[in-house]
Structure formats: C-alpha cells, structure tokens
Enzyme design. Sequence first.
Site, PDB file in Angstrom:
ATOM      1  N   LYS A 196       0.809  -1.224   0.000  1.00 24.47           N
ATOM      2  CA  LYS A 196       0.000   0.000   0.000  1.00 24.47           C
ATOM      3  C   LYS A 196       0.840   1.270   0.000  1.00 24.47           C
ATOM      4  O   LYS A 196       1.647   1.487   0.897  1.00 24.47           O
ATOM      5  CB  LYS A 196      -0.879   0.020   1.254  1.00 24.47           C
ATOM      6  CG  LYS A 196      -1.972  -1.012   1.250  1.00 24.47           C
ATOM      7  CD  LYS A 196      -2.810  -0.809   2.481  1.00 24.47           C
ATOM      8  CE  LYS A 196      -4.084  -1.617   2.429  1.00 24.47           C
ATOM      9  NZ  LYS A 196      -4.834  -1.454   3.680  1.00 24.47           N
ATOM     10  N   GLY A 366       7.280  -0.780  10.777  1.00 26.28           N
ATOM     11  CA  GLY A 366       6.708   0.563  10.940  1.00 26.28           C
ATOM     12  C   GLY A 366       7.658   1.511  11.658  1.00 26.28           C
ATOM     13  O   GLY A 366       7.747   2.693  11.316  1.00 26.28           O
TER      14      GLY A 366
HETATM   15  P1  ADP Z   1       7.116  -4.702   4.183  1.00 31.44           P
HETATM   16  O1  ADP Z   1       6.522  -5.575   5.257  1.00 31.44           O
HETATM   17  O2  ADP Z   1       8.447  -5.219   3.723  1.00 31.44           O
HETATM   18  O3  ADP Z   1       7.150  -3.249   4.561  1.00 31.44           O
HETATM   19  P2  ADP Z   1       4.608  -4.492   2.815  1.00 31.44           P
HETATM   20  O4  ADP Z   1       3.932  -4.992   4.038  1.00 31.44           O
HETATM   21  O5  ADP Z   1       4.376  -3.081   2.431  1.00 31.44           O
HETATM   22  O6  ADP Z   1       6.169  -4.786   2.886  1.00 31.44           O
HETATM   23  O7  ADP Z   1       4.142  -5.346   1.542  1.00 31.44           O
HETATM   24  C1  ADP Z   1       4.467  -6.689   1.403  1.00 31.44           C
HETATM   25  C2  ADP Z   1       3.421  -7.404   0.589  1.00 31.44           C
HETATM   26  O8  ADP Z   1       3.171  -6.756  -0.643  1.00 31.44           O
HETATM   27  C3  ADP Z   1       3.855  -8.801   0.257  1.00 31.44           C
HETATM   28  O9  ADP Z   1       3.118  -9.718   1.018  1.00 31.44           O
HETATM   29  C4  ADP Z   1       3.581  -8.940  -1.242  1.00 31.44           C
HETATM   30  O10 ADP Z   1       2.916 -10.133  -1.608  1.00 31.44           O
HETATM   31  C5  ADP Z   1       2.711  -7.754  -1.543  1.00 31.44           C
HETATM   32  N1  ADP Z   1       2.865  -7.318  -2.932  1.00 31.44           N
HETATM   33  C6  ADP Z   1       3.976  -6.909  -3.551  1.00 31.44           C
HETATM   34  N2  ADP Z   1       3.746  -6.654  -4.847  1.00 31.44           N
HETATM   35  C7  ADP Z   1       2.435  -6.902  -5.062  1.00 31.44           C
HETATM   36  C8  ADP Z   1       1.588  -6.858  -6.225  1.00 31.44           C
HETATM   37  N3  ADP Z   1       2.053  -6.462  -7.406  1.00 31.44           N
HETATM   38  N4  ADP Z   1       0.279  -7.202  -6.069  1.00 31.44           N
HETATM   39  C9  ADP Z   1      -0.182  -7.594  -4.865  1.00 31.44           C
HETATM   40  N5  ADP Z   1       0.564  -7.672  -3.746  1.00 31.44           N
HETATM   41  C10 ADP Z   1       1.863  -7.340  -3.847  1.00 31.44           C
END
Ligand code: ADP
Length: 384
Positions: A196, A366
Amino acid sequence: MKTLKDLTVDNKTVLVRVDFNVPIDETGQVMDASRIEAVKPTIDYLRERNAKVVLLAHFGRPKGKVVDELRFKPIIPVVSEVLGCDVAYVQDCIGKEVEAAVAELPVGGVLLLENVRFYVAEKDNDPEFAKQLASLGDLYVNDAFGAAHRAHASTAGVADLLPHAAGLLMQREVEELTHIVENPAEPVVAIIGGSKISTKMNLINSLLPKVEYLLLGGALANTVLMAQNHKIGKSLVEEELSGTVKDLLSNKLRVPVDVVVAKEIKEDAEKRVVAVGKIEEDDYALDIGPDTVGIYSDCIKKAKTIIWNGPMGVFEMESFAMGTYHIAKVVGETDAYSVIGGGETVSAVKKVGLEDQISFISTGGGAMLEFLEGNEMPGIKALD
Ligand code: ADP
Ligand code: MG
C-alpha cells in the site's frame, strides 16, 4: 540516549522490553526467530554482569483482553533455545503471582512475563499500569526498536519511572538509521515496494529530496501507474490516492516499464511479461518485469547508499518472486552501504539467502519507516 554502560546492573532486577512479536504458522510454530536472536546480546550482557532479567513484550493484537492464542507459552522453548538458558514464565505481567516469580529469580536468571497488550492500559500508556510494571524491577532497558514508535506503558511510561537505557539492539538501530538520515554517502538510491502506497507516502515524500533515484515496485507502483493514466487491469491499487500521488511525480521517481501479469493470483497461473500500457482489463500485475529490473539495476549500481523497503512483487509465490530476487542480488553485489527493513522485505531477502550481503537489516517495520521519515519516536525519546 542512555546506553547500557550508563547502568550498574550487578544484582539488580532489570526490566527489559523486547520485541518478541514473531511470525507463527497455523500450528503455532515460530517461523522466524530473528527477533529473539536480535536481543540475545543485550540479555547476555545483563546475565554476564549478574543481573536478573525480566522480559516485557507484546504479541499480536489482542486489543486489551486475554487471548489464549496470543500467550507466550508456546514460544518459551524457542526463547530458551536461542538464549541457551532456562526461561521462567508467568501467565500475567503484573500482580502478586508475577511479584512472586520475580522474587524467586536467581542472579543471571530470565523470566518472560505475559503479553503486555492483554491490558488496554498498555496502549493507553496508563500511569497506574506503568507504575505496576516499574515496581517489578530496579532498572529499565528498552531493546524493542520495533515498538519504539509507540508511546505505550512498556515502551515509554516505565522509562520515566526507573533509571533506564537503550539495549544493544536499540542502540545499533538508532546509530545505523541516524547515519542514513543525517549523513549518508551519496548518491543515495531508495527502493520502495510492498502493498500500500498509503503506508509509505510519508516515507517517499521525505526521501525524495535526499535521493538520486527512487525506484518503485510492488503493488504500490500500480497506484502511481494509474495516476499516470496507465490501465492496470485488476491489479491491487489504492485508487483514492491516485490524485495525491500526482503531486509526488518527480524526475527522480522511477516506475516499472514492464510487469509480470497473470489472470489469477495463483502460483501456477499462466504468466506473461508485458510492457506497461499493454496490461489487459482482466490482468493482475504481480511483479516487475525484466526491463524494469535492468533499469533499476543500473540505478542501484550508481549508489553509495541504498535504502530498501517493500518487495517488488508477490514474492511469496515463486512465479512472481524474480523481480524481488534480482533486486536483492544487485543490492547485495554493490559496494554501497545498504539498509533494508520491513517484515516482508527482510523475509524475502532471507528466503533467497542474501541477508549476509546487506550492510544493515533493521528489525523495525513501521518503526523504521517512522524513523526514516524523521518522526519523533516516543520509545527512544524516553531513554534520554
Ligand atoms: P514490508 O513488510 O516489507 O514493509 P509491505 O507490508 O508493504 O512490505 O508489503 C508486502 C506485501 O506486498 C507482500 O506480502 C507482497 O505479496 C505484496 N505485494 C507486492 N507486490 C504486489 C503486487 N504487485 N500485487 C499484490 N501484492 C503485492
Ligand atoms: Mg508488511
């Protein structure tokens, strides 16, 4: 910020706030013990100096009531194995039973108290609750960087009531991330992905003035592509933000030029690589494509400092993990100082075994984002 060397811990009962919010599978098994391993140096330091160690931690989101599945009991054997010692445990974090367990604790002993978030007073930073926690120890050490962006009783309230210090992990996190924010070697390249854009908008805004390039991937790039009037099919997007995103467009920003798409979000779904602009109405964009990987790699190779948060695709499925994998490889191969953070990002890099190639892996998700945004961190401020 006070550090461990500011405290005399010999024969003292030390309350240590740790981050044991570990991922568990459906059967309750700990999937990744990194967060426990990360605080071992602090606990060892205290035990070697004849302290009694009382651990405070939260687990999941019990929303202020007792949730049996969110008790620490099942993870005690893992904590004990990682620390290499017995770990006592009580099913509460305040009250008579806890006081008795603390009184029984030998020098060098370790006691883990129950999930502090079973009390609504924890999140409210209720002064009475903080007082009850503080009454259990002589000194307070905070090693929970992952919870330092919260002003809770166990992260901020207790610190005001006892002589306090940062643990070794907290100290390292603050030192490494301060360096990145205040005087990084230039050029700086940031890679931001994940699900997001709403959760990372502030980070993107605060990084843009400092970086040479900001490379976007993952689902959050879809929102930017949409703002640039590209069709993105059925891809995950935050449509309501596409207006806000327009203000963000800058010549430092790089978005995917090609993506891996499929008609279903399934491991064995048929996939295609298409140029952005050729995404069909019923396609999901699930990874960055090879041309994007090439362009991003060239940018990354110019960097002296790399900041990476957020996977480039749905890396949990082998079919859509290549973008994340290639970016991890390029980051690992550079001589640049590299920092990664974020629950999924760290797990993606570990999955491909490249964690040793990264200069610093933050334990904060976070918390790291907020630190890099330059926000005040109540859990750190309380350690002054
Ligand atoms: P982090 O925990 O490293 O900060 P986020 O929580 O923001 O990362 O996002 C991680 C998730 O985003 C992963 O579970 C991944 O599957 C999802 N994601 C990445 N690219 C896409 C995409 N193109 N469509 C749907 N989900 C995605
Ligand atoms: Mg995440």
